[in-house]
Design an enzyme around this catalytic site. Sequence first.
Site, short mmCIF file in Angstrom:
data_model
loop_
_atom_site.label_atom_id
_atom_site.label_comp_id
_atom_site.label_asym_id
_atom_site.label_seq_id
_atom_site.Cartn_x
_atom_site.Cartn_y
_atom_site.Cartn_z
N HIS A 205 32.22 38.50 11.46
CA HIS A 205 31.89 37.79 10.44
C HIS A 205 30.54 37.66 10.07
O HIS A 205 30.01 36.55 9.40
CB HIS A 205 32.43 36.29 10.24
CG HIS A 205 34.14 36.39 10.45
ND1 HIS A 205 34.69 35.54 11.07
CD2 HIS A 205 34.87 37.04 9.64
CE1 HIS A 205 36.03 35.83 10.74
NE2 HIS A 205 36.11 36.63 9.88
N ARG B 238 45.89 34.34 15.21
CA ARG B 238 45.00 34.81 16.68
C ARG B 238 44.81 33.61 17.25
O ARG B 238 44.55 32.43 16.82
CB ARG B 238 43.78 35.39 16.48
CG ARG B 238 43.81 36.72 15.99
CD ARG B 238 42.20 37.36 16.03
NE ARG B 238 42.21 38.65 15.18
CZ ARG B 238 41.49 38.61 14.17
NH1 ARG B 238 40.47 37.51 13.69
NH2 ARG B 238 41.29 39.46 13.42
N ASN C 272 34.78 48.77 1.59
CA ASN C 272 35.11 47.97 3.13
C ASN C 272 36.45 48.72 3.11
O ASN C 272 37.53 48.47 2.78
CB ASN C 272 35.61 46.57 2.56
CG ASN C 272 35.90 45.76 3.84
OD1 ASN C 272 36.33 46.40 4.88
ND2 ASN C 272 35.97 44.60 3.61
N ARG D 71 31.01 48.39 4.65
CA ARG D 71 30.99 47.28 5.90
C ARG D 71 31.47 48.11 7.04
O ARG D 71 32.40 48.73 7.04
CB ARG D 71 32.19 46.40 5.44
CG ARG D 71 32.50 45.32 6.37
CD ARG D 71 33.80 44.40 6.25
NE ARG D 71 33.92 43.68 7.02
CZ ARG D 71 35.08 43.13 7.68
NH1 ARG D 71 36.16 43.60 7.03
NH2 ARG D 71 34.85 42.34 8.47
N GLU E 74 30.64 38.09 0.95
CA GLU E 74 30.04 39.24 1.67
C GLU E 74 29.70 40.56 1.00
O GLU E 74 28.87 41.14 1.37
CB GLU E 74 31.29 39.55 2.72
CG GLU E 74 31.53 38.43 3.87
CD GLU E 74 32.80 38.52 4.52
OE1 GLU E 74 33.85 37.96 4.04
OE2 GLU E 74 32.71 39.17 5.67
#
Length: 404
Positions: A183, A244, A10, A94, A387
Site C-alpha cells: 500500500h 486476513r 492496475n 501498479r 492511488e
Amino acid sequence: MSSSRVLVLNSGSSSVKYQLLDMRDSSRLAVGLVERIGEETSRLKHTPLASGGESREWTGAIADHEAALKAVSAELTKDGLGLDSPELAAIGHRVVHGGKHFTEPTVIDDAVLAEIERLIPVAPLHNPANLTGIRTASALRPDLPQVAVFDTAFHTTMPESAARYAIDVETADAHRIRRYGFHGTSHAYVSRATAELLGKAPEDVNVIVLHLGNGASASAVRGGKCVDTSMGLTPLEGLVMGTRSGDMDPAVIFHLARVGGMSIAEIDTLLNKKSGLIGLCGDNDMREIRRRIDEGDERAQLAFDIYIHRLKKYIGAYYAVLGRVDAIAFTAGVGENAAPVREAAVAGLEQLGLAVDAELNAVRGDEARLISPAGARVAVAVVPTDEELEIATQTYALVGKGNG
Ligand code: AMP
C-alpha cells in the site's frame, strides 16, 4: 501537440482497472475496469468522464489481458481518447512487489522486467499479473514509456531495525525474507496530503497513516519518509483485515499442520482468505458488521473489538517509534467511511493528545478533513486516498519533461 495524458493500469490475475488522466490539471478523462478475464462472462465497464457521458457496460468472453486492453482501447477510441493518440505521454503500471531494489518509480526496460520476474517467489499472486499487463501494454504501444510504480517503494526507507525479522540472517538473506510493506503508493499520497492539510511541509511532519480497506496497513512516517509499516514479507502481517488474520504467533501454522493435519496450501487459504473479520464473524464489510452490532449481534461485536484492539496497538507502537506525532490519518474504504472505527480507535488515548470531535467525525465527504477537537495536540484527519492519481503523478514526473 503536447503529450499530457497518462494511462494508469492496475492488472490483476483476472482483471484490469484503468484510469486515463490529463496531467495538466490532474483531471480524470475516463475510468473503467475489465473483470473475469478468461471466462465466458467477462465484463467491461467504461465511464467517459471527460465528455460527461454515461457509463457503458459490456459482457462477453474476453480471453486474455491482450484482448482486455484492446477492448479498453476500443472504448477509449469511441471517446476520442484511444491508446494510439499522440497525447498519451506514458502508461503507469501498479506493480505490487519491487523488493529492496526498486526504491522509486522506474521506466520499464528488459532489465526491469527481469527483476520484477525475479521477485515472483515473494509475490506469486501479484507480480505475474502485473507483468502480463506491462507486456501487453508494451506490445500495443512499443514507442511509449511504460513506468512501474511499486507498492513497496515508499517503505524502502525503513531502517534495518524495522525491516528485518529476528531470524537467522543467512537464511533470511538466502530467501529474501524481510519486511517490505505494501500500500506504499497510498501511504505516500496520504502522508503528503496530511501535511498539506496541516499547512506544513512533509519534512516537518510526523504522521501515522492508517490505510483501512479490505486489506489494511499502518505506517509510521517521519518527515515524509516511512520508518515502519505493518505489512511484511507479504500483505498478511499486521492489522486485522477483511479476510486476513494479520499478526499471530507463527507457531499457529505448525500446530495447524501437525495437529490439524492441514496442508500448507490450506493454511495459506485459511489465513489469507478465511480469517480476519470474515473468519471472526462471517462478514468482511464493515457496514454489515456495524448493522449487526446495532441489532445486538455478539459475534459481530467481538470481531469489531478485536479489529479495534489491534488497530489501537499499532497506534501506540507507532507513537513510540516516532516519539512525536503531529497527525493520525485515516484512509481507504473503512478509514474514510466508518466513523465508529475512527472513534473507537482513539478512544481513551487522551493522554497521548488524541481525540475525535463527535460532530466532525460524523461529517461525510470526499475532501481531506480534520476530525480532532480545535487545539488538539495531535491532529486526527480523514484523508481520502487516490492511488491512481499518485501513480499518474509519479509516472508523469518521470517522463513528462520534454513532452509538454
Ligand atoms: P477498499 O479496500 O479501500 O475499497 O475498502 C473496502 C471496504 O471498505 C469494504 O469492505 C467495507 O468494509 C468498507 N466500507 C466501504 N464503505 C463503507 C461505509 N460507508 N461504512 C463502513 N465501511 C465501509
